[in-house]
Design a protein around this motif. Structure first.
Motif, short mmCIF file in Angstrom:
data_model
loop_
_atom_site.label_atom_id
_atom_site.label_comp_id
_atom_site.label_asym_id
_atom_site.label_seq_id
_atom_site.Cartn_x
_atom_site.Cartn_y
_atom_site.Cartn_z
N ASP A 62 19.92 14.13 36.89
CA ASP A 62 19.38 15.07 38.02
C ASP A 62 19.76 14.41 39.25
O ASP A 62 19.66 13.46 39.50
N THR A 63 20.42 15.33 40.28
CA THR A 63 20.84 15.14 41.53
C THR A 63 20.00 15.91 42.45
O THR A 63 19.69 16.96 42.30
N PRO A 64 19.76 15.58 43.74
CA PRO A 64 19.05 16.32 44.79
C PRO A 64 19.89 17.33 45.05
O PRO A 64 20.91 17.72 44.98
N ALA A 65 19.03 18.83 45.17
CA ALA A 65 19.61 19.86 45.66
C ALA A 65 20.44 19.89 46.82
O ALA A 65 19.77 19.40 47.47
N LYS A 66 21.60 20.50 46.57
CA LYS A 66 22.55 20.71 47.98
C LYS A 66 21.97 21.79 48.88
O LYS A 66 21.23 22.63 48.55
N SER A 67 21.81 21.32 50.10
CA SER A 67 21.22 22.16 51.19
C SER A 67 22.45 23.39 51.48
O SER A 67 23.48 22.94 51.58
N ASP A 68 21.95 24.43 51.78
CA ASP A 68 22.88 25.57 52.05
C ASP A 68 22.84 25.81 53.53
O ASP A 68 23.34 26.57 54.16
N THR A 69 22.23 24.84 54.40
CA THR A 69 22.43 24.74 55.92
C THR A 69 23.50 24.76 56.46
O THR A 69 23.63 25.21 57.61
N GLY A 70 24.81 24.49 55.80
CA GLY A 70 25.84 24.57 56.37
C GLY A 70 26.84 25.55 56.55
O GLY A 70 27.78 25.93 57.16
N LYS A 71 26.17 26.67 55.60
CA LYS A 71 26.79 28.02 55.78
C LYS A 71 26.29 28.76 57.23
O LYS A 71 25.41 28.74 57.75
N THR A 72 27.24 29.61 57.18
CA THR A 72 26.78 30.41 58.66
C THR A 72 26.32 31.76 58.21
O THR A 72 26.92 32.44 57.27
N THR A 73 25.24 32.05 58.76
CA THR A 73 24.70 33.36 58.44
C THR A 73 24.21 34.17 59.81
O THR A 73 24.66 33.47 61.01
N GLY A 74 23.87 35.14 59.50
CA GLY A 74 23.53 36.16 60.90
C GLY A 74 24.73 36.66 61.42
O GLY A 74 25.78 36.91 60.72
N THR A 75 24.60 37.13 62.59
CA THR A 75 25.56 37.96 63.40
C THR A 75 26.67 36.74 64.08
O THR A 75 26.24 35.56 64.26
N THR A 76 27.83 37.33 64.50
CA THR A 76 28.85 36.43 65.02
C THR A 76 29.09 37.24 66.50
O THR A 76 28.86 38.25 66.91
N ASP A 77 29.89 36.18 67.35
CA ASP A 77 30.33 36.73 68.57
C ASP A 77 31.10 38.03 68.22
O ASP A 77 32.09 38.06 67.66
N GLY A 78 30.99 39.09 69.15
CA GLY A 78 32.03 40.31 69.02
C GLY A 78 31.30 41.48 69.62
O GLY A 78 30.31 41.23 70.48
N LYS A 79 32.12 42.55 69.85
CA LYS A 79 31.81 43.65 70.64
C LYS A 79 31.94 44.85 69.67
O LYS A 79 32.52 44.67 68.82
N ALA A 80 30.96 45.71 69.77
CA ALA A 80 31.04 46.95 69.13
C ALA A 80 30.63 48.07 70.16
O ALA A 80 29.90 48.05 71.19
N THR A 81 31.26 49.25 69.85
CA THR A 81 30.79 50.54 70.68
C THR A 81 30.10 51.55 69.91
O THR A 81 29.84 51.45 68.74
N ASP A 82 28.94 51.84 70.68
CA ASP A 82 28.09 52.90 69.99
C ASP A 82 28.58 54.22 70.23
O ASP A 82 28.03 55.12 69.17
N ASP A 83 28.98 54.62 71.32
CA ASP A 83 29.52 55.82 71.19
C ASP A 83 31.00 56.22 71.83
O ASP A 83 31.26 57.24 72.46
N GLY A 84 31.59 55.11 72.08
CA GLY A 84 33.03 55.12 72.65
C GLY A 84 32.94 54.55 73.87
O GLY A 84 34.07 54.61 74.41
N SER A 85 31.99 54.77 74.61
CA SER A 85 31.98 54.54 76.19
C SER A 85 31.17 53.23 76.57
O SER A 85 31.63 52.77 77.45
N LYS A 86 30.36 52.74 75.86
CA LYS A 86 29.51 51.56 76.02
C LYS A 86 29.93 50.34 75.22
O LYS A 86 30.12 50.87 73.92
N THR A 87 29.70 49.34 75.68
CA THR A 87 30.08 48.03 74.80
C THR A 87 28.86 47.51 74.68
O THR A 87 28.12 47.20 75.61
N ILE A 88 28.80 46.82 73.41
CA ILE A 88 27.41 46.39 73.10
C ILE A 88 27.93 44.75 72.95
O ILE A 88 28.70 44.50 71.85
N ASN A 89 27.38 43.67 73.29
CA ASN A 89 27.65 42.48 73.05
C ASN A 89 26.74 41.86 72.15
O ASN A 89 25.47 42.03 72.22
#
Length: 334
Positions: A62-89
């Motif tokens: 038996d060994t201590p369970a490994k933590s998954d805290t090193g994984k990257t989750t959630g959103t990342t930096d980037g840009k997306a457009t909702d209607d072609g005219s506005k930019t959402i950070n």
């Protein structure tokens, strides 16, 4: 990216009334009698985190369970457009390691021990854990730990639920931690440790009380030794104040003995609490307790019973609990 088209209306039908509904917030998922224990984890302390589960590595050891805290989750930096005219950070979320040091994934030993679920808030590191029994809690906390003591007394009561939850939160992050887990499976909360220095309440006690007051759908239960401790909380509708020796968990006992019983058919006064010693008090002492709308566990005709069933505003717990029951069930049916 999927775009939302806004220039097309829904089809109509031959009738006189069109009904449109807007969901303001998700429907609350509330165990209307379930208990949450609040536990502040000091970043500099190594003794407050529960013991990690052991994972089978296939080697026979038996060994201590490994933590998954090193994984990257959630959103990342980037840009997306909702209607072609506005930019959402889109901001980047950097996950915070759980304050307990234990990953969310349940290992086989966790399941065998009676852990029902484990979830970490990536913004604060606060971790919410549900346990099925007092023995389950005891597998991760020492028998002298206040969390185990309160859990053990809670499950001792006849009306205890099939689970108890513990919220481990970083110092100074209680509000954010409660926000993350507010609509999980609980309705009453207590602290594992006393929140009063003499008669002065802690900042966390005031924060938790005010959050309950703002949302009006959860209750905070505090325990102190002096009625004067509750002067700060005068007129709070969703905070329950108890007067009892801090060596006994009257807060956990009261919830376990009463909160899961049928709403509207039970009073919180005259409740008998297992494992709690009834106090012999004078008329003057009871008057002081009643003046701040606190509740004591007193001896009457040789038997112990709760002295009252109200919140610190003087309103009655069963009335407010009934309102919550009606609102929750109506919301679910709608």
């Amino acid at each position: 990216m999927v775009e939302t088209i806004t220039d097309v209306r829904p089809f109509t039908r031959v009738k006189d009334v069109d009904v449109e509904m807007t969901v303001v917030k998700p429907s609350a998922i509330i165990g209307l009698g379930n208990l949450l224990i609040l536990h502040e984890v000091d970043a500099g302390s190594s003794s407050t985190a529960p013991k990690p589960a052991l994972a089978d590595t296939g080697t026979g050891k038996d060994t201590p369970a490994k933590s998954d805290t090193g994984k990257t989750t959630g959103t990342t930096d980037g840009k997306a457009t909702d209607d072609g005219s506005k930019t959402i950070n889109v901001p980047k979320i950097t996950p915070v390691a759980p304050v307990t040091g234990v990953p969310d994934k349940l290992e086989p030993n966790d399941v065998l021990n009676g852990v029902l679920s484990r979830k970490t808030d990536p913004y604060t590191g606060a971790q919410y854990v549900e346990y099925a029994t007092a023995d389950a809690v005891g597998a991760y906390y020492d028998k002298t730990d206040p969390i185990y003591i309160k859990s053990d007394n809670y499950f001792m009561q006849e009306a205890a639920s099939d689970r108890i939850a513990v919220l481990n939160y970083p110092k100074g992050k209680l509000a954010d931690a409660l926000k993350a887990f507010w609509y999980y499976n609980w309705a009453f909360m207590i602290f594992d440790k006393s929140q009063f220095t003499d008669t002065t309440p802690s900042d966390d006690a005031i924060i938790a009380s005010n959050i309950c007051e703002a949302n009006k759908d959860h209750f905070l239960v505090l325990q102190a030794t002096q009625p004067a401790a509750y002067v700060t909380f005068y007129a709070q509708n969703y905070t329950i104040g108890l007067i009892h020796d801090l060596s006994e968990p009257m807060d956990a006992a009261l919830i376990g003995a009463t909160a899961t019983l049928t709403v509207g058919l039970v009073t919180w006064k005259f409740r008998k609490l297992k494992g709690i010693t009834a106090d012999q008090i004078t008329v003057q002492e009871k008057s002081a307790i009643d003046r701040v709308h606190a509740i004591a566990y007193i001896e009457v005709s040789g038997q112990g019973e709760t002295s009252e069933g109200w919140v610190l505003s003087g309103d009655y717990i069963d009335s407010l609990h009934g309102d919550l029951w009606v609102k929750t069930n109506m919301g679910d049916k709608i």
